[in-house]
Design an enzyme around this catalytic site. Structure first.
Site, mmCIF file in Angstrom:
data_model
loop_
_atom_site.group_PDB
_atom_site.id
_atom_site.type_symbol
_atom_site.label_atom_id
_atom_site.label_comp_id
_atom_site.label_asym_id
_atom_site.label_seq_id
_atom_site.Cartn_x
_atom_site.Cartn_y
_atom_site.Cartn_z
ATOM 1 N N LYS A 18 0.820 -1.211 0.000
ATOM 2 C CA LYS A 18 0.000 0.000 0.000
ATOM 3 C C LYS A 18 0.861 1.271 0.000
ATOM 4 C CE LYS A 18 -4.242 -1.806 2.085
ATOM 5 N NZ LYS A 18 -4.126 -3.106 1.496
ATOM 6 N N LYS A 68 15.277 -6.569 3.902
ATOM 7 C CA LYS A 68 15.724 -5.556 4.872
ATOM 8 C C LYS A 68 17.151 -5.793 5.375
ATOM 9 C CE LYS A 68 11.144 -4.214 6.507
ATOM 10 N NZ LYS A 68 10.291 -3.983 7.676
ATOM 11 N N GLY A 130 7.187 -12.811 19.618
ATOM 12 C CA GLY A 130 7.985 -13.035 18.414
ATOM 13 C C GLY A 130 9.388 -12.482 18.593
ATOM 14 N N GLY A 132 11.588 -12.196 15.555
ATOM 15 C CA GLY A 132 12.132 -12.050 14.206
ATOM 16 C C GLY A 132 12.559 -10.620 13.919
#
Length: 269
Positions: A18, A68, A130, A132
């Site tokens: 988006k 990234k 998480g 990550g």
């Protein structure tokens, strides 16, 4: 006729991004025209795609999954945030032809929580689910807001321990999490498929905000679970997406967009 300033988001896949709509809204606020495109780089072809983009006049780039970490290694210079995160989501071309890497994910998250949701982070207890890249990217900026405590919980404890040691926070196995958190943030990769982390429902009883880093339908199962379990407020990651984009835009153009109307615009699409 002067060519419009060109920006892009690199990812694979990237068709769902988006970012073009968001950045066009920022350009409207600034009163300028820009081009912003999605570029699907081949795995193994990211560096070449970025190089071609900037050599042909690109003015700035966003980087999303899975590039990234590669963008971090590609950048010639890094902001402190990018160094701490070990990942780059924003590339800024410098006058000397080099690239500077920054990471605006943490600012996107904290600006959404503090400015849009009006919930202070300072003095609060935070649980991160998480371990990550998404979670690692936001820890440095969360810490700048001086919470009382940050705890990280992950399915594999070793990964959580690694981040805990790196940033001086606490780690617990997912199954051993118990209550008392003001803000609970889901950054598990399972969130992308709508899977709920294996956590006890009672941890949400005193929770002021349950937040999922993904947005839209993918965030619904976790946020529904949090709401039913007692979370006072819930939010998906749309505000984080708009917030990190705004911080990137400011780095490229020196204009800081107002994220609130853009979040509302994106919700209405």
């Amino acid at each position: 006729m002067t060519a419009l300033p060109r920006y892009a988001v690199f990812g694979n896949p990237v068709a769902h991004s988006k970012s073009p709509q968001i950045h066009q809204q920022f350009a409207l606020q600034e009163g300028v025209d820009i081009e912003y495109e999605r570029i699907c780089a081949d795995i193994g072809g990211f560096a070449q795609a970025v190089s071609t983009f900037f050599e042909t006049g690109g003015c700035g780039a966003n980087v999303t999954v899975p590039f990234k970490q590669e963008a971090f290694h590609l950048a010639d210079e890094h902001s402190e945030r990018a160094l701490a995160a070990g990942a780059v989501n924003t590339l800024i071309p410098l006058k000397n032809g080099k690239l500077r890497g920054d990471n605006t994910d943490g600012i996107g998250l904290t600006n959404d929580i503090t400015q849009v949701k009006n919930i202070a982070i300072e003095g609060k207890t935070i649980l991160l689910l998480g371990a990550g890249g998404a979670v690692r990217g936001v820890i440095p900026v969360l810490k700048e807001h001086r919470p009382a405590r940050i705890v990280i919980a992950n399915r594999t404890r070793a990964k959580a321990e690694e981040l805990a040691q790196l940033f001086g926070i606490e780690a617990v196995p997912m199954a051993d999490v118990n209550g008392g958190f003001d803000i609970i943030i889901n950054g598990t990769s399972g969130g992308l498929n709508g899977q709920i982390p294996d956590i006890p429902p009672d941890i949400f009883q005193n929770c002021a905000l349950a937040y999922d880093m993904v947005y839209g339908c993918a965030a619904k199962p976790f946020l529904d679970f949090a709401r039913q379990s007692g979370a006072k407020k819930t939010a998906d990651g749309l505000g984080m997406l708009v917030g990190q984009a705004a911080a990137s835009y400011a780095l490229w153009r020196g204009f800081t967009p107002d994220i609130r109307p853009v979040i509302e615009y994106m919700k209405a699409l």
